[in-house]
Design an enzyme around this catalytic site. Structure first.
Site: not given
Ligand code: BGC
Length: 369
Positions: A94, A119, A193, A265, A328
């Protein structure tokens, strides 16, 4: 899109085969490249978004099974709203408010994630057709993917040339190396990803996988999942994965950070510099172990919180919440607006480089607690 049962149409080398995968809405051909190593490990990659559509890893009994989430219907890769297996850019993760300033000029990005840019915007590198070359005379099967992103694409400044090399080595590791150059100062942050489920059964949640992350600090996030800027020690928090623990061990706790993201996350700040091990994941039942090595400062561990059962999985069920996880490797999210985060600026004359390895093996008794 055409059916991908259409078999191998051309064989270009012993270790990389090309087959037809389908076509895009504007008629571009999507090819599938199958990389095979001497042990029989196979990885399938398409020129759309550099997406890994399948990756076979061995279990403790020597069975090879697919361990990456994907769609059953090839056409769904065009939309790919979950970014399965894709190369994500020009800026993964983000950017707050979808804006940044560079060289005194403000840039406004595609706010494709509520108030933020996610992304690289709605039409990032993950959704583009890349040029693919099968490299000859290399030690291991290697694909070279390139994408030219025009100045102003998705509102990012600078003509950017990006190259990604996928190499499948004989130690069952997939190496991903990235390079990029620009003609105007810009921001760049690339990743792979893939969502993994080491059980080989995509209907089984990943909460029984044991995870180790070599990080003493993580980046807490605000309500729109953007790092607040704080670097919080993991010690005495549910974010401490220094000692391996199952993904599910602490995920259901009533913790402000876990509730905000509906699970994990977050970015962990990986210890050390240079190419080093960032994380390992072990699935006891199958004995599968995956190690992640990287040059990047951060690791986004995403526990598949927003998978919502909308799509069938390869095992016949649905891709539900937590049927896959991502690890990631990347620079920190929102670095363009956080001066004290490691810089993601790329200037003309400079070369962006990054390298990550996902290595697969099988072990009967690892981390038996
Ligand atoms: C992000 C998630 C997001 C997912 C799919 C991950 O990289 O961290 O928040 O839902 O990608 O876009």
């Amino acid at each position: 899109m055409e059916n991908r049962e259409i078999n191998i149409t051309e064989s270009t080398s012993d270790t990389i085969e090309v087959s037809n995968f389908g076509i895009t809405k504007d008629g571009q051909t999507i090819n599938c490249y199958t990389l095979k190593n001497k042990n029989g490990m196979c990885v399938e990659i398409i020129n759309l978004g550099g997406i890994i559509t399948s990756l076979l890893a061995p279990d403790k009994n020597g069975n090879w099974e697919d361990v990456v989430l994907g769609y059953v219907n090839p056409e769904d890769y065009l939309e790919n709203e979950y970014y399965y297996g894709a190369i994500v850019g020009r800026y993964v993760n983000r950017i707050a408010g979808g804006k940044f300033t560079i060289d005194g000029k403000d840039y406004f990005l595609d706010k494709n994630d509520k108030t933020n840019a996610l992304h690289g915007g709605g039409e990032g590198f993950s959704h583009k057709i890349w040029d693919v070359e099968i490299l000859q005379n290399t030690e291991f099967p290697t694909l070279r993917l390139s994408y030219f992103s025009k100045d102003g694409e998705q509102n990012f400044p600078g003509n950017l040339t990006t190259t990604v090399f996928y190499t499948l080595k004989d130690d069952n590791s997939l190496e991903i190396s990235y390079e990029a150059q620009t003609d105007k100062s810009t921001f760049i942050n690339l990743t792979q990803h893939s969502y993994f489920n080491l059980s080989g059964n995509f209907s089984e949640p990943i909460i029984d996988h044991k995870l180790q992350i070599h990080a003493d600090k993580f980046l807490p996030i605000n309500s729109s999942l953007v790092p607040t800027g704080e670097r919080r020690p993991v010690h005495n928090t549910f974010f401490d994965f220094n000692k391996p623990k199952t993904i599910g061990e602490d995920i259901f706790n009533d913790d402000e950070q876990l509730l905000t993201a509906s699970g994990y996350d977050h970015t962990w700040i990986i210890e050390g510099l240079g190419f080093r091990k960032a994380a390992s994941v072990y699935h006891e039942k199958s004995g599968r172990l995956m190690e992640v090595w990287t040059t990047e400062p951060g690791l986004q561990f995403y526990s598949g919180n927003f998978l919502d059962g909308k799509f069938m999985n390869k095992s016949g069920g649905k891709n539900e919440k937590r049927t896959g996880f991502c690890l990631e490797t990347q620079h920190f999210p929102n670095s363009p607006n956080q001066d004290d985060f490691p810089s993601t600026v790329l200037k003309p004359g400079e070369k962006y480089t990054s390298k990550t390895i996902y290595k697969f093996s099988a072990n009967k008794n690892l981390w038996k607690l």
